[in-house]
Motif scaffolding. Structure first.
Motif, PDB file in Angstrom:
ATOM      1  N   LYS A  21       0.843  -1.333   0.091  1.00  0.00           N
ATOM      2  CA  LYS A  21      -0.057   0.082   0.202  1.00  0.00           C
ATOM      3  C   LYS A  21       0.892   1.235   0.127  1.00  0.00           C
ATOM      4  CE  LYS A  21      -2.822  -2.175   3.526  1.00  0.00           C
ATOM      5  NZ  LYS A  21      -3.196  -2.117   5.064  1.00  0.00           N
ATOM      6  N   PRO A  23       2.375   3.989   1.681  1.00  0.00           N
ATOM      7  CA  PRO A  23       2.934   4.276   3.397  1.00  0.00           C
ATOM      8  C   PRO A  23       2.132   5.534   3.689  1.00  0.00           C
ATOM      9  CG  PRO A  23       4.995   4.352   1.919  1.00  0.00           C
ATOM     10  CD  PRO A  23       3.700   4.405   0.962  1.00  0.00           C
ATOM     11  N   ARG A  24       1.357   5.488   5.047  1.00  0.00           N
ATOM     12  CA  ARG A  24       1.036   6.465   5.681  1.00  0.00           C
ATOM     13  C   ARG A  24       1.932   7.436   6.138  1.00  0.00           C
ATOM     14  NH1 ARG A  24      -4.616   5.627   6.756  1.00  0.00           N
ATOM     15  NH2 ARG A  24      -5.221   3.413   5.941  1.00  0.00           N
ATOM     16  N   ARG A  73     -20.160   3.607  -0.705  1.00  0.00           N
ATOM     17  CA  ARG A  73     -20.002   4.242   0.675  1.00  0.00           C
ATOM     18  C   ARG A  73     -19.764   5.850   0.413  1.00  0.00           C
ATOM     19  NH1 ARG A  73     -16.051   1.117   3.469  1.00  0.00           N
ATOM     20  NH2 ARG A  73     -15.157   1.416   1.587  1.00  0.00           N
ATOM     21  N   VAL A  95      -6.422   7.872   1.140  1.00  0.00           N
ATOM     22  CA  VAL A  95      -7.387   6.977   0.439  1.00  0.00           C
ATOM     23  C   VAL A  95      -7.256   7.385  -1.118  1.00  0.00           C
ATOM     24  CG1 VAL A  95      -9.374   5.806  -0.416  1.00  0.00           C
ATOM     25  CG2 VAL A  95      -8.645   5.900   2.053  1.00  0.00           C
ATOM     26  N   GLU A 205      -9.293   1.060  -3.679  1.00  0.00           N
ATOM     27  CA  GLU A 205      -8.811   1.553  -2.491  1.00  0.00           C
ATOM     28  C   GLU A 205      -8.229   0.563  -1.296  1.00  0.00           C
ATOM     29  OE1 GLU A 205     -12.590   3.176  -0.459  1.00  0.00           O
ATOM     30  OE2 GLU A 205     -11.987   2.499   1.314  1.00  0.00           O
ATOM     31  N   THR A 206      -8.573  -0.529  -1.634  1.00  0.00           N
ATOM     32  CA  THR A 206      -7.928  -1.530  -0.783  1.00  0.00           C
ATOM     33  C   THR A 206      -6.984  -2.398  -1.172  1.00  0.00           C
ATOM     34  OG1 THR A 206      -9.861  -2.874  -1.516  1.00  0.00           O
ATOM     35  CG2 THR A 206     -10.057  -1.865   0.782  1.00  0.00           C
TER      36      THR A 206
END
Ligand SMILES: Nc1ncnc2c1ncn2[C@@H]1O[C@H](COP(=O)(O)OP(=O)(O)OP(=O)(O)O)[C@@H](O)[C@H]1O
Ligand SMILES: Nc1ncnc2c1ncn2[C@@H]1O[C@H](COP(=O)(O)OP(=O)(O)OP(=O)(O)O)[C@@H](O)[C@H]1O
Ligand SMILES: [Mg+2]
Ligand SMILES: [Mg+2]
Lengths: 452, 241
Positions: A21, A23-24, A73, A95, A205-206
């Motif tokens: 993913k 990285p945050r 959503r 995201v 997204e995932t």
């Protein structure tokens, strides 16, 4: 323009080597406070004219394009931008950035997915309240979310094609090393294009990307797909939007089944010599039997043989029939047409790789089709339609090649076909004509009927 | 029914890589315990969960569920439930059907399905809305329906992989509190992965801190603050606020 808010416009390079993913914490390059921050490779300034200071739910109708959407959503809307349509999704900054970069990576890997356009942060209302960041993608033209496809009383064959297209998309994503994490019909767009039925990824997204996935990662995606698709179909059932007789559970099982078979066909290691073209044909045949077409294939030669890479595709019912008619004027049944088109492709790859499809189709007619038809002895002509004769001959040739482990030449196959199939057919026909004969006496091999 | 979980020297090396994603993990989770796996991106949390679910092959080591060696048991026979990160609520289906549809897929008979849905609705305070469509629900209620989908499965062990990661801050805080209270009421052994130290400390009976596939320390939140095993752990959990 420029009566809108001040904007800080830049692009953020995608780190194509980064695994997993995004990285945050590694936050976007210093966001200018109080200004709109646009991360984008496009320079279409019209983007600034859109009402970013309004929550998407409050956008004026004039900006919006009324096109069908899947379940989501987040708030998602389509808007007009410089003569085209864009999709806008309100979400969190992380995201949005994750998806923006992931879609770029997928595009580079040539996986069918929507095209990312921008991430916009720093949105504020006129009275200074913060609004959610958005991800902007280009609306995929002619695409339909499944709910739009399914709302016209969907026939089973079309549903089957959809599921096949979804399975193929998942296989392609997995081959590229992409773990989806949220496989569903809602997160897929379907498009019909010149007879083809293609699926595109819309929601990353995932997702996580690696050089190669483990079996467990693929299996988990499949489990998610099965549960989500069953749920989505049960919902349509409940809403009376699909034919009563369609079974959501069976249909969701199909994706697992088709996926597994496709995966096996596309990843199965097989070494062979370039002379063994029948092996390629055998694979194409197996894919055809699964319901897929093979439009392109490449053969990579290595020291210890060659490997073949096939690019399957899902087509609409009747596609081959129409295509064959266009290319050659021959009118055949769907399966015959598919067989003939496959042979035409092989012929082109072997003999005229530089000719376009139309010209090579004519060469094939002259050098393959017509000679075969002419080789049929006069007394056997008229037994079958020429297209069926050639179709059967090609099947026969393939069968011989596989049995004998070699490429059987056309001339040899024609002779064998005439002797072992076509003549035999005549016998069968004669028997059928003799309908009054008591059962048993009509055994084609002349064996005695059991007494009784 | 005891549902302890034990990893015994579990190691996973992904195809085409050399460094193990999870290296020699030994860790025990008590029956009914809420254990949080915490650590920065890429430290191996998801891999540990998938190994426990039977979805990730192990290169060496064992995993035991309820005291029995489950290493060779296929995923479908493991009675653990992996909670999907994303959920969709189906607009034409009632809340009850939204809760129970996965049981239908799993072939659970109607009567039992209805009973389990009622039970989950009671636990999650959704009894009043069972016959409504999802549109009629508040954001919180929707989130509870999503949790209820996992609850109705009644597994021996729950696995949750960053279930809150993509929610906005306000909803994340509320949902976090609900997960904590729900897990305690259910008493089902839970392994919960997060990169967020605040979430880890708020939720875990104990927290296992991973770094590059290696377990650094497993202890109660209090213990981690008071006696971090090393600088990495101290840095990851920060100082209590
Ligand atoms: N670029 C696009 N082209 C066409 N349709 C699009 C595009 N982007 C989004 N959509 C439509 O909007 C819907 C919702 O988008 P998306 O799945 O990204 O939202 P989401 O809120 O992240 O969904 P989820 O609930 O699955 O996480 C899609 O199902 C699709 O129909
Ligand atoms: N298929 C794969 N091939 C190679 N490496 C992989 C693969 N899948 C995961 N990894 C690597 O294994 C390590 C552990 O990954 P894992 O997803 O378990 O970590 P995580 O803690 O869950 O990370 P995140 O917080 O990003 O979800 C990471 O370094 C990751 O890049
Ligand atoms: Mg979606
Ligand atoms: Mg993870």
């Amino acid at each position: 323009m420029n009566n809108g808010p001040a904007a800080n416009w830049h692009d953020e390079p995608t780190d194509f080597g980064q695994l997993g993913k995004l990285p945050r914490g590694l936050d976007a390059p210093a966001a200018a406070i109080g200004a709109l921050n646009i991360t984008s490779a496009t320079t279409d300034e019209k983007l600034l004219d859109l009402p970013w200071d309004l929550a998407l739910e409050d956008w004026p109708v004039a900006n919006l394009a009324a096109l069908p959407r899947g379940l989501s959503r987040h708030v998602v809307r389509f808007a007009h931008l410089s003569g085209s349509v864009i999709a806008i999704k309100e979400t969190s900054e992380h995201v949005a950035r994750h998806e923006y970069h992931m879609l770029r990576k997928l595009q580079r890997l040539d996986v069918p997915c929507v095209e990312p356009l921008a991430v916009i942060t720093g949105r504020r209302t006129a009275d200074g309240a913060d609004l959610d960041p958005v991800l902007v993608t280009r609306h995929l033209r002619f695409s339909l979310p499944y709910r739009a496809l399914f709302s016209q009383t969907l026939r089973q064959p079309t549903l089957t094609r959809l599921i096949d297209a979804q399975a193929l998309l998942l296989v392609r994503l997995h081959l590229a090393g992409f773990y989806w994490g949220d496989v569903s019909l809602s997160n897929t767009l379907f498009r019909r294009d010149a007879g083809a039925f293609a699926a595109y990824l819309v929601d990353a997204e995932t997702g996580e990307l690696y050089p190669e996935l483990s079996t467990g990662q693929r299996e988990y995606d499949l489990e998610i797909a099965r549960v989500n698709i069953a749920g989505e179909l049960m919902d349509l059932h409940e809403g009376g939007l699909i034919e009563e007789k369609i079974d959501p559970l069976d249909t969701s099982e199909r994706i697992m089944d088709v996926y597994r078979k496709l995966w096996a066909e596309l990843t199965g290691q097989e070494s062979f010599n370039l002379g063994e073209r029948w092996r390629v044909n055998a694979r194409i045949r197996r894919l055809n039997e699964l319901g897929f077409d093979v439009e392109e294939f490449t053969i990579k030669t290595t020291a210890d043989g060659s490997t073949i890479q096939l690019q399957p595709k899902v087509v609409d019912a009747g596609h081959h029939q129409r295509r064959l008619l266009e290319l050659t004027g021959l009118d055949a049944e769907e399966n015959q047409a598919r067989r003939l088109l496959n042979d035409m492709d092989t012929y082109r790859a072997d003999n005229h790789p530089d000719l376009d499809q139309e010209l090579s189709a004519h060469a094939w007619l002259r050098h393959v089709f017509e000679p075969v038809v002419r080789a049929i002895p006069r007394e056997l002509q008229g037994k079958l339609e020429p297209a069926e004769v050639v179709h059967q001959l090609l099947e026969h040739r393939w069968y011989l090649s596989e049995n004998q482990n070699r490429n059987v030449p056309l001339a040899e196959a024609v002779q064998s076909y005439i002797d072992t199939i076509l003549r035999h057919r005549r016998d069968e026909a004669a028997i059928l004509l003799d309908a009054d004969a008591p059962a048993g006496t009509a055994e084609p091999d002349g064996g005695p009927a059991p007494a009784g | 029914m005891m549902a302890t979980v034990t990893f015994d020297n579990a190691t996973r090396v992904y195809p085409g890589t050399e460094r193990p994603a999870v290296a020699g993990l030994s860790l025990s989770v008590g029956d009914g315990e809420f254990l949080v796996l915490a650590g920065p991106a890429g430290c191996g949390k998801s891999t540990v969960l998938r190994m426990l679910a039977g979805l990730e092959e192990m290169d060496s080591g064992r995993v035991l569920i309820g005291g029995r060696d489950a290493t060779a048991v296929p995923a479908k026979d493991r009675d653990v439930a992996m909670v999907f990160q994303n959920y969709a609520l189906y607009p034409h289906m009632s809340v009850a059907d939204n809760l129970g549809f996965a049981l239908k897929i799993a072939g659970v008979p109607d009567a039992e399905r209805a009973a389990r849905v009622r039970e989950a609705a009671r636990l999650l305070e959704l009894e009043e809305v069972l016959d409504l469509r999802p549109q009629a629900l508040s954001g919180d209620q929707r989130q509870r329906v999503a949790m209820g989908r996992a609850v109705v499965r009644r597994p021996q062990v729950f696995l949750m992989d960053e279930p809150l990661a993509n929610l906005d801050a306000a909803l994340r805080a509320r949902t976090r509190a609900q997960i904590a209270s729900l897990a305690r009421r259910l008493g089902i052994t839970t392994v919960y992965a997060t990169h967020d130290q605040a979430e880890a400390m708020a939720l875990g009976d104990r927290v296992a801190v991973l770094r590059e596939g290696v377990l650094q320390q497993v202890a109660t939140p209090h213990e981690l603050y008071a006696r971090p095993a090393n600088q990495f752990v101290a840095g990851f959990i920060g100082t209590p606020d």
